[in-house]
Motif scaffolding. Structure first.
Motif, PDB file in Angstrom:
ATOM      1  N   HIS A   4      10.943  15.465  83.499  1.00 17.91           N
ATOM      2  CA  HIS A   4      11.230  16.481  84.437  1.00 17.91           C
ATOM      3  C   HIS A   4      12.349  17.162  84.315  1.00 17.91           C
ATOM      4  O   HIS A   4      13.442  16.546  84.621  1.00 17.91           O
ATOM      5  N   ALA A   5      12.575  18.402  83.998  1.00 11.21           N
ATOM      6  CA  ALA A   5      13.710  19.051  83.769  1.00 11.21           C
ATOM      7  C   ALA A   5      14.033  20.150  84.876  1.00 11.21           C
ATOM      8  O   ALA A   5      13.073  20.962  85.028  1.00 11.21           O
ATOM      9  N   VAL A   6      15.030  20.196  85.761  1.00 13.37           N
ATOM     10  CA  VAL A   6      15.277  21.260  86.667  1.00 13.37           C
ATOM     11  C   VAL A   6      16.558  21.976  86.560  1.00 13.37           C
ATOM     12  O   VAL A   6      17.557  21.340  86.338  1.00 13.37           O
ATOM     13  N   PHE A   7      16.309  23.196  86.585  1.00 18.84           N
ATOM     14  CA  PHE A   7      17.421  24.056  86.409  1.00 18.84           C
ATOM     15  C   PHE A   7      17.707  25.003  87.457  1.00 18.84           C
ATOM     16  O   PHE A   7      16.802  25.510  88.171  1.00 18.84           O
ATOM     17  N   CYS A   8      19.109  25.097  88.141  1.00 20.85           N
ATOM     18  CA  CYS A   8      19.090  25.596  89.477  1.00 20.85           C
ATOM     19  C   CYS A   8      20.341  26.801  89.318  1.00 20.85           C
ATOM     20  O   CYS A   8      21.372  26.625  88.332  1.00 20.85           O
ATOM     21  N   ASN A   9      20.136  27.719  90.008  1.00 19.20           N
ATOM     22  CA  ASN A   9      21.024  28.908  90.202  1.00 19.20           C
ATOM     23  C   ASN A   9      21.640  28.610  91.445  1.00 19.20           C
ATOM     24  O   ASN A   9      21.234  29.329  92.707  1.00 19.20           O
ATOM     25  N   VAL A  10      22.745  27.857  91.606  1.00 21.36           N
ATOM     26  CA  VAL A  10      23.498  27.595  92.832  1.00 21.36           C
ATOM     27  C   VAL A  10      24.276  28.450  93.357  1.00 21.36           C
ATOM     28  O   VAL A  10      24.835  29.261  92.393  1.00 21.36           O
ATOM     29  N   LEU A  11      24.342  28.908  94.417  1.00 24.03           N
ATOM     30  CA  LEU A  11      25.085  29.932  95.180  1.00 24.03           C
ATOM     31  C   LEU A  11      26.400  29.818  94.724  1.00 24.03           C
ATOM     32  O   LEU A  11      27.008  28.649  94.980  1.00 24.03           O
ATOM     33  N   ALA A  12      27.178  30.656  94.424  1.00 19.29           N
ATOM     34  CA  ALA A  12      28.648  30.492  94.289  1.00 19.29           C
ATOM     35  C   ALA A  12      29.536  30.198  95.265  1.00 19.29           C
ATOM     36  O   ALA A  12      30.532  29.481  95.308  1.00 19.29           O
ATOM     37  N   ARG A  13      29.046  30.184  96.598  1.00 21.26           N
ATOM     38  CA  ARG A  13      29.885  29.784  97.695  1.00 21.26           C
ATOM     39  C   ARG A  13      29.589  28.469  97.958  1.00 21.26           C
ATOM     40  O   ARG A  13      30.305  27.747  98.985  1.00 21.26           O
ATOM     41  N   VAL A  14      28.860  27.807  97.348  1.00 17.34           N
ATOM     42  CA  VAL A  14      28.323  26.267  97.547  1.00 17.34           C
ATOM     43  C   VAL A  14      29.556  25.515  96.995  1.00 17.34           C
ATOM     44  O   VAL A  14      29.610  25.922  95.484  1.00 17.34           O
ATOM     45  N   SER A  15      30.150  24.670  97.293  1.00 19.25           N
ATOM     46  CA  SER A  15      31.351  23.909  96.966  1.00 19.25           C
ATOM     47  C   SER A  15      30.824  22.917  95.765  1.00 19.25           C
ATOM     48  O   SER A  15      29.602  22.438  95.904  1.00 19.25           O
ATOM     49  N   THR A  16      31.765  22.520  95.096  1.00 22.36           N
ATOM     50  CA  THR A  16      31.459  21.444  94.072  1.00 22.36           C
ATOM     51  C   THR A  16      30.911  20.074  94.586  1.00 22.36           C
ATOM     52  O   THR A  16      29.649  19.571  94.276  1.00 22.36           O
ATOM     53  N   SER A  17      31.603  19.964  95.649  1.00 27.80           N
ATOM     54  CA  SER A  17      31.226  18.642  96.352  1.00 27.80           C
ATOM     55  C   SER A  17      30.090  18.736  97.220  1.00 27.80           C
ATOM     56  O   SER A  17      29.239  17.559  96.957  1.00 27.80           O
ATOM     57  N   GLU A  18      29.466  19.842  97.796  1.00 21.38           N
ATOM     58  CA  GLU A  18      28.228  19.824  98.197  1.00 21.38           C
ATOM     59  C   GLU A  18      27.120  19.486  97.106  1.00 21.38           C
ATOM     60  O   GLU A  18      26.050  18.932  97.301  1.00 21.38           O
ATOM     61  N   ARG A  19      27.296  20.392  95.908  1.00 26.85           N
ATOM     62  CA  ARG A  19      26.485  20.233  94.830  1.00 26.85           C
ATOM     63  C   ARG A  19      26.186  18.943  94.420  1.00 26.85           C
ATOM     64  O   ARG A  19      25.160  18.226  94.045  1.00 26.85           O
ATOM     65  N   ALA A  20      27.367  18.023  94.239  1.00 26.83           N
ATOM     66  CA  ALA A  20      27.348  16.821  93.718  1.00 26.83           C
ATOM     67  C   ALA A  20      26.696  15.860  94.502  1.00 26.83           C
ATOM     68  O   ALA A  20      25.938  15.223  94.317  1.00 26.83           O
TER      69      ALA A  20
END
Length: 102
Positions: A4-20
């Motif tokens: 199951h492979a999931v690829f995301c176009n995360v918004l630039a304003r989202v912090s690295t810590s929030e992504r993590a």
């Protein structure tokens, strides 16, 4: 086995810590479920220059389609999936999923 492979176009304003945090919570959930063989997540390095719009992704190896279905129906996954949509460009449209029978 299902990859199951999931690829995301995360918004630039989202912090690295929030992504993590989102990916860490998905990892913990995945590893707690029967039928999950592995979970890996990380930033897209795009060495071939083919996917510049997708900044992050994760892959989960499931023993079979039933294990993937149990994951997809889990209440915690549903909440995390909704959270993931809120941090991606265009919501769910900012996410691409491949389920490979390997």
């Amino acid at each position: 086995m299902i990859l199951h492979a999931v690829f995301c176009n995360v918004l630039a304003r989202v912090s690295t810590s929030e992504r993590a945090e989102v990916f860490e919570r998905l990892s913990k959930l995945s590893k707690s479920l029967d039928g999950v063989l592995s979970f890996e997540a990380g930033p897209n390095r795009d060495f071939e220059g083919k996917s510049p719009n997708y900044s992050d992704g994760f892959v989960i190896c499931f023993t079979d389609r039933g294990a993937l279905a149990r994951y997809a129906e889990h209440p915690e996954y549903l909440a995390l999936g909704a959270k993931l949509c809120t941090i991606c460009e265009g919501g769910a449209d900012g996410i691409i999923v491949f389920d490979l029978d390997v």
